[in-house]
Scaffold this active site. Structure first.
Site, PDB file in Angstrom:
ATOM      1  N   SER A  70       0.820  -1.214   0.000  1.00 16.14           N
ATOM      2  CA  SER A  70       0.000   0.000   0.000  1.00 16.14           C
ATOM      3  C   SER A  70       0.851   1.260   0.000  1.00 16.14           C
ATOM      4  O   SER A  70       1.688   1.462   0.879  1.00 16.14           O
ATOM      5  CB  SER A  70      -0.908   0.020   1.236  1.00 16.14           C
TER       6      SER A  70
ATOM      7  N   HIS B 228      -3.232   0.511  -4.601  1.00 14.70           N
ATOM      8  CA  HIS B 228      -2.716  -0.622  -5.381  1.00 14.70           C
ATOM      9  C   HIS B 228      -3.153  -0.437  -6.832  1.00 14.70           C
ATOM     10  O   HIS B 228      -4.341  -0.485  -7.138  1.00 14.70           O
ATOM     11  CB  HIS B 228      -3.257  -1.943  -4.827  1.00 14.70           C
TER      12      HIS B 228
ATOM     13  N   HIS C 150      -5.125  -9.632  -1.371  1.00 14.08           N
ATOM     14  CA  HIS C 150      -5.223  -9.915   0.060  1.00 14.08           C
ATOM     15  C   HIS C 150      -6.298 -10.961   0.328  1.00 14.08           C
ATOM     16  O   HIS C 150      -7.326 -11.005  -0.363  1.00 14.08           O
ATOM     17  CB  HIS C 150      -5.581  -8.651   0.850  1.00 14.08           C
TER      18      HIS C 150
ATOM     19  N   TYR D  21      -8.320 -10.863   2.762  1.00  7.50           N
ATOM     20  CA  TYR D  21      -9.545 -10.199   3.205  1.00  7.50           C
ATOM     21  C   TYR D  21     -10.409  -9.699   2.042  1.00  7.50           C
ATOM     22  O   TYR D  21     -11.578  -9.349   2.241  1.00  7.50           O
ATOM     23  CB  TYR D  21      -9.235  -9.044   4.168  1.00  7.50           C
ATOM     24  N   GLU D  22      -9.841  -9.644   0.836  1.00  7.65           N
ATOM     25  CA  GLU D  22     -10.649  -9.245  -0.319  1.00  7.65           C
ATOM     26  C   GLU D  22     -11.608 -10.351  -0.757  1.00  7.65           C
ATOM     27  O   GLU D  22     -12.454 -10.137  -1.629  1.00  7.65           O
ATOM     28  CB  GLU D  22      -9.734  -8.858  -1.475  1.00  7.65           C
TER      29      GLU D  22
ATOM     30  N   ALA E 262       3.015  -2.026   4.052  1.00  6.63           N
ATOM     31  CA  ALA E 262       2.778  -1.009   5.068  1.00  6.63           C
ATOM     32  C   ALA E 262       2.244  -1.736   6.297  1.00  6.63           C
ATOM     33  O   ALA E 262       1.344  -2.568   6.176  1.00  6.63           O
ATOM     34  CB  ALA E 262       1.770   0.018   4.567  1.00  6.63           C
TER      35      ALA E 262
ATOM     36  N   MET F 283      -1.630  -7.156   7.043  1.00  5.43           N
ATOM     37  CA  MET F 283      -2.654  -8.040   6.481  1.00  5.43           C
ATOM     38  C   MET F 283      -2.180  -8.726   5.202  1.00  5.43           C
ATOM     39  O   MET F 283      -2.992  -9.078   4.349  1.00  5.43           O
ATOM     40  CB  MET F 283      -3.923  -7.230   6.205  1.00  5.43           C
ATOM     41  N   SER F 284      -0.874  -8.914   5.061  1.00 10.36           N
ATOM     42  CA  SER F 284      -0.345  -9.490   3.824  1.00 10.36           C
ATOM     43  C   SER F 284       0.985 -10.192   4.094  1.00 10.36           C
ATOM     44  O   SER F 284       1.291 -10.553   5.227  1.00 10.36           O
ATOM     45  CB  SER F 284      -0.134  -8.374   2.777  1.00 10.36           C
TER      46      SER F 284
ATOM     47  N   ASN G 167       1.838   3.427  10.722  1.00  8.56           N
ATOM     48  CA  ASN G 167       1.069   3.928  11.870  1.00  8.56           C
ATOM     49  C   ASN G 167       1.431   3.074  13.075  1.00  8.56           C
ATOM     50  O   ASN G 167       1.992   1.980  12.931  1.00  8.56           O
ATOM     51  CB  ASN G 167      -0.441   3.829  11.590  1.00  8.56           C
TER      52      ASN G 167
ATOM     53  N   HIS H  92      -7.028   3.943   6.881  1.00  5.24           N
ATOM     54  CA  HIS H  92      -6.194   3.636   5.720  1.00  5.24           C
ATOM     55  C   HIS H  92      -5.609   4.912   5.121  1.00  5.24           C
ATOM     56  O   HIS H  92      -4.514   4.886   4.541  1.00  5.24           O
ATOM     57  CB  HIS H  92      -7.013   2.883   4.666  1.00  5.24           C
TER      58      HIS H  92
END
Length: 277
Positions: free
Chosen positions: A28, A59, A81, A83-84, A111, A209-210, A233, A245
């Site tokens: 990201s 992306h 991902h 989660y997609e 990120a 998350m990746s 963050n 995000h």
């Protein structure tokens, strides 16, 4: 699976000018590195047989192939991902295809949220190891021995020689490179403060998350891996503010210059070492 991999690789090979040797996965806000590639060939994910499409802001959703610091590279400008809603077979499919195209090293970036309170937004963190906290693994199911062994060793998931090159690159550029363990959570919700405290207790330094599924498949395919996190963050509960995000994209925008020169220096040093072998 092997048939689908070969179909995608054949399609890409018809377009490529040179055989790639290093793969890049740009997380990201970090896709700007692909804009540095010389003589670029851009291929939309939607045009490649078997590829899903990226749905996340930040992306671009394309492969960019060409030359960077003297090396033939293939870059994913945006990743997929779990989660997609994609299966992990789909999430990691591009790694299989890049192996088929000829890469022997992979630089994976992301990120991530800082779990270790010694980290700060904007830090670059060398991933020394990871924790799979998602309860999923892309190798679950029948194993194709043409692609890799049934039980791949993960004791050195992140290549020691590539880490040494990254440290030398950071020293040359006077970048304060941090080191740490990356934790994979499925997302898409951010962690709770209690979950972040737990992750710190089990040895996590950053969370995202990746990355982990891609690294598992890369090691299954005997591809050397270097991992770099941009701390975008601080994770929940560390600072008294909500997570968004937008903050991730804003921080990666601020750190992009350091990120660009750092990865380019890594590639330059890697190319020098390969030439002396």
């Amino acid at each position: 699976m092997k048939v689908q991999i070969e179909q995608a690789a054949r399609y890409i090979n018809r377009i490529l000018l040179k055989t790639p040797k290093v793969g890049l996965i740009l997380g990201s806000g970090l896709g700007v590195l692909a804009d540095e590639i010389k003589d670029p060939v851009q291929i939309s994910y939607s045009d490649i047989p078997g590829f899903p499409t990226s749905t996340v802001e930040g992306h671009a959703g394309q492969l960019v192939c060409g030359t960077l610091e003297g090396l033939n590279v293939i870059a994913m400008q945006g990743r997929f991902h779990f989660y997609e809603g994609y299966t992990l077979d789909k999430v990691t499919f591009p790694i299989r295809v890049m192996k088929e195209l000829g890469i022997d090293a992979l630089i994976v970036t992301n990120a991530a949220g800082g779990v270790n309170t010694n980290l700060e937004p904007g830090d670059l963190m060398l991933i020394t190891d990871h924790i799979n906290n998602a309860g999923q693994n892309p190798l679950i199911g029948p194993n194709d021995t043409e692609l890799g062994v049934r039980f791949p060793d993960m004791s050195t998931a992140y290549d020691g020689d590539l880490q040494s090159i990254a440290k030398r690159a950071a020293e040359r550029l006077d970048i304060a490179l941090k080191e740490g363990v990356y934790v994979w959570n499925s997302g898409p919700s951010y962690e709770t403060p209690a979950e972040v405290r737990m992750l710190r207790q089990i040895g996590g330094d950053a969370v995202g998350m990746s990355t982990v599924p891609e690294v598992i498949i890369a090691r299954h395919a005997e591809i050397k891996v270097l991992g770099i996190s941009c701390i975008s963050n601080m994770a929940a509960g560390i600072l008294d503010q909500p997570l968004t995000h937008d903050e991730v994209i804003e921080t990666t925008e601020k750190v992009k210059d350091n990120f660009l020169i750092f990865v380019k220096e890594i590639l330059s040093l890697y190319d020098q070492e390969k030439r002396t072998e």
